[in-house]
Design a protein around this motif. Structure first.
Motif, PDB file in Angstrom:
ATOM      1  N   GLN A   1      18.955  18.889  28.223  1.00  0.00           N
ATOM      2  CA  GLN A   1      20.306  18.813  28.785  1.00  0.00           C
ATOM      3  C   GLN A   1      21.347  19.053  27.703  1.00  0.00           C
ATOM      4  O   GLN A   1      22.333  19.762  27.925  1.00  0.00           O
ATOM      5  CB  GLN A   1      20.519  17.446  29.437  1.00  0.00           C
ATOM      6  CG  GLN A   1      21.930  17.247  29.977  1.00  0.00           C
ATOM      7  CD  GLN A   1      22.054  16.031  30.855  1.00  0.00           C
ATOM      8  OE1 GLN A   1      21.291  15.856  31.792  1.00  0.00           O
ATOM      9  NE2 GLN A   1      23.020  15.161  30.565  1.00  0.00           N
TER      10      GLN A   1
ATOM     11  N   ASP B   1      15.747  20.204  42.594  1.00  0.00           N
ATOM     12  CA  ASP B   1      15.393  18.787  42.512  1.00  0.00           C
ATOM     13  C   ASP B   1      14.335  18.457  43.559  1.00  0.00           C
ATOM     14  O   ASP B   1      14.480  18.804  44.742  1.00  0.00           O
ATOM     15  CB  ASP B   1      16.649  17.930  42.731  1.00  0.00           C
ATOM     16  CG  ASP B   1      16.398  16.453  42.475  1.00  0.00           C
ATOM     17  OD1 ASP B   1      15.415  16.132  41.781  1.00  0.00           O
ATOM     18  OD2 ASP B   1      17.187  15.630  42.967  1.00  0.00           O
TER      19      ASP B   1
ATOM     20  N   SER C   1      14.103  19.078  37.376  1.00  0.00           N
ATOM     21  CA  SER C   1      14.004  17.654  37.101  1.00  0.00           C
ATOM     22  C   SER C   1      12.673  17.360  36.414  1.00  0.00           C
ATOM     23  O   SER C   1      11.641  17.932  36.764  1.00  0.00           O
ATOM     24  CB  SER C   1      14.107  16.855  38.408  1.00  0.00           C
ATOM     25  OG  SER C   1      13.830  15.495  38.190  1.00  0.00           O
TER      26      SER C   1
ATOM     27  N   VAL D   1      15.631  18.261  32.721  1.00  0.00           N
ATOM     28  CA  VAL D   1      16.493  17.090  32.560  1.00  0.00           C
ATOM     29  C   VAL D   1      15.867  15.873  33.243  1.00  0.00           C
ATOM     30  O   VAL D   1      15.070  16.010  34.168  1.00  0.00           O
ATOM     31  CB  VAL D   1      17.908  17.340  33.136  1.00  0.00           C
ATOM     32  CG1 VAL D   1      18.563  18.520  32.443  1.00  0.00           C
ATOM     33  CG2 VAL D   1      17.857  17.568  34.634  1.00  0.00           C
ATOM     34  N   THR D   2      16.243  14.705  32.788  1.00  0.00           N
ATOM     35  CA  THR D   2      15.683  13.474  33.365  1.00  0.00           C
ATOM     36  C   THR D   2      16.489  12.983  34.558  1.00  0.00           C
ATOM     37  O   THR D   2      15.964  12.287  35.423  1.00  0.00           O
ATOM     38  CB  THR D   2      15.631  12.352  32.308  1.00  0.00           C
ATOM     39  OG1 THR D   2      16.940  12.174  31.761  1.00  0.00           O
ATOM     40  CG2 THR D   2      14.671  12.713  31.182  1.00  0.00           C
ATOM     41  N   ASN D   3      17.772  13.353  34.602  1.00  0.00           N
ATOM     42  CA  ASN D   3      18.638  12.854  35.668  1.00  0.00           C
ATOM     43  C   ASN D   3      19.564  13.974  36.150  1.00  0.00           C
ATOM     44  O   ASN D   3      20.527  14.338  35.468  1.00  0.00           O
ATOM     45  CB  ASN D   3      19.452  11.655  35.155  1.00  0.00           C
ATOM     46  CG  ASN D   3      20.188  10.937  36.269  1.00  0.00           C
ATOM     47  OD1 ASN D   3      20.828  11.547  37.115  1.00  0.00           O
ATOM     48  ND2 ASN D   3      20.106   9.605  36.253  1.00  0.00           N
TER      49      ASN D   3
ATOM     50  N   ASN E   1      21.710  14.034  38.683  1.00  0.00           N
ATOM     51  CA  ASN E   1      23.078  13.584  38.985  1.00  0.00           C
ATOM     52  C   ASN E   1      23.926  13.471  37.713  1.00  0.00           C
ATOM     53  O   ASN E   1      25.106  13.824  37.697  1.00  0.00           O
ATOM     54  CB  ASN E   1      23.056  12.224  39.710  1.00  0.00           C
ATOM     55  CG  ASN E   1      22.526  12.355  41.126  1.00  0.00           C
ATOM     56  OD1 ASN E   1      22.658  13.393  41.751  1.00  0.00           O
ATOM     57  ND2 ASN E   1      21.901  11.299  41.627  1.00  0.00           N
ATOM     58  N   ASN E   2      23.291  12.973  36.646  1.00  0.00           N
ATOM     59  CA  ASN E   2      23.994  12.847  35.370  1.00  0.00           C
ATOM     60  C   ASN E   2      24.397  14.221  34.847  1.00  0.00           C
ATOM     61  O   ASN E   2      25.501  14.412  34.331  1.00  0.00           O
ATOM     62  CB  ASN E   2      23.106  12.114  34.353  1.00  0.00           C
ATOM     63  CG  ASN E   2      23.761  11.968  33.009  1.00  0.00           C
ATOM     64  OD1 ASN E   2      23.525  12.788  32.114  1.00  0.00           O
ATOM     65  ND2 ASN E   2      24.575  10.951  32.826  1.00  0.00           N
ATOM     66  N   LEU E   3      23.501  15.187  34.967  1.00  0.00           N
ATOM     67  CA  LEU E   3      23.802  16.537  34.506  1.00  0.00           C
ATOM     68  C   LEU E   3      24.959  17.139  35.302  1.00  0.00           C
ATOM     69  O   LEU E   3      25.886  17.721  34.722  1.00  0.00           O
ATOM     70  CB  LEU E   3      22.571  17.446  34.661  1.00  0.00           C
ATOM     71  CG  LEU E   3      22.828  18.925  34.375  1.00  0.00           C
ATOM     72  CD1 LEU E   3      23.120  19.150  32.900  1.00  0.00           C
ATOM     73  CD2 LEU E   3      21.667  19.785  34.826  1.00  0.00           C
TER      74      LEU E   3
ATOM     75  N   GLU F   1      27.342  15.643  36.898  1.00  0.00           N
ATOM     76  CA  GLU F   1      28.583  14.960  36.526  1.00  0.00           C
ATOM     77  C   GLU F   1      29.140  15.501  35.226  1.00  0.00           C
ATOM     78  O   GLU F   1      30.337  15.758  35.106  1.00  0.00           O
ATOM     79  CB  GLU F   1      28.312  13.463  36.385  1.00  0.00           C
ATOM     80  CG  GLU F   1      29.547  12.640  36.068  1.00  0.00           C
ATOM     81  CD  GLU F   1      29.239  11.155  35.937  1.00  0.00           C
ATOM     82  OE1 GLU F   1      30.072  10.449  35.322  1.00  0.00           O
ATOM     83  OE2 GLU F   1      28.170  10.729  36.408  1.00  0.00           O
ATOM     84  N   LYS F   2      28.258  15.708  34.231  1.00  0.00           N
ATOM     85  CA  LYS F   2      28.720  16.202  32.926  1.00  0.00           C
ATOM     86  C   LYS F   2      29.173  17.670  33.016  1.00  0.00           C
ATOM     87  O   LYS F   2      30.091  18.087  32.345  1.00  0.00           O
ATOM     88  CB  LYS F   2      27.594  16.054  31.911  1.00  0.00           C
ATOM     89  CG  LYS F   2      27.425  14.612  31.417  1.00  0.00           C
ATOM     90  CD  LYS F   2      26.371  14.529  30.341  1.00  0.00           C
ATOM     91  CE  LYS F   2      26.402  13.225  29.561  1.00  0.00           C
ATOM     92  NZ  LYS F   2      26.746  12.027  30.304  1.00  0.00           N
TER      93      LYS F   2
END
Length: 199
Positions: free
Chosen positions: A113, A137, A163, A190-192, A194-196, A198-199
């Motif tokens: 990420q 995902d 994911s 990536v592990t998350n 939703n986090n990606l 958002e960033k």
């Protein structure tokens, strides 16, 4: 009775199932004509062994002769064998799947990420166009992943995000289903999700 039980057990036949040779987790078999040649031409991987059927020997020889650098790099890895020998080494034993071509290679390098976000930031800072991103995902079927990659490349998408959990990563089936076009795309794990996003 004990004697009869012993004799019955002695003469029972256990079906023989040939085992596929195990390979390290960082290596993968690529099979099928298009995936085979795509991986060699792109040279994004390290190569360890090449299996070619007798029927394809001349065609591959001609290919190497027209590519001197590849010939020097790959000639020592080539083994000419029959279709059954190739089939015992790959995920799919059907001769029609490997078409007489198989190559043992390293898996494609993936980005994190942080790698992806850093790259996007640099592009933006330099006023360059940001790439289209495809995020998948919870898609676990390698056939689906391969088909999606094939379509994504056709639409000019070069960045694929998967994911780490509940998603099929690179497999021999994915490479085959993508018709080798997985070589044309960058993969980020990536592990998350939703986090990606958002960033």
């Amino acid at each position: 009775n004990k004697k009869n039980n012993f004799q019955n057990k002695k003469h029972q036949k256990t079906p023989f199932k040939p085992s596929k040779p195990t390979i390290p987790s960082n290596k993968i078999w690529i099979f099928g004509k298009h995936p085979f040649y795509s991986s060699i031409k792109k040279q994004k991987r390290d190569f360890f062994q090449i299996l070619i059927s007798e029927n394809n020997q001349q065609e591959f020889h001609n290919f190497l002769e027209s590519n001197p650098k590849l010939k020097k790099k790959l000639s020592s890895l080539v083994k000419i064998c029959d279709g059954k020998t190739i089939a015992t080494n790959i995920d799919n034993p059907s001769p029609s799947s490997h078409q007489g071509y198989a190559i043992l290679a390293s898996k494609l390098k993936t980005k994190t990420q942080l790698d992806l976000l850093t790259n996007l930031h640099e592009l933006k800072e330099n006023d360059q166009n940001l790439p289209k991103l495809l995020i998948l995902d919870q898609i676990t079927d390698p056939h689906n992943i391969g088909a999606i990659i094939r379509s994504a490349v056709a639409f000019g998408i070069k960045e694929l995000i998967l994911s780490e959990h509940n998603c099929a990563n690179e497999t021999s089936t994915t490479i085959k289903t993508s018709v080798g076009l997985i070589e044309e795309i960058n993969i980020t794990i990536v592990t998350n999700i939703n986090n990606l996003i958002e960033k």
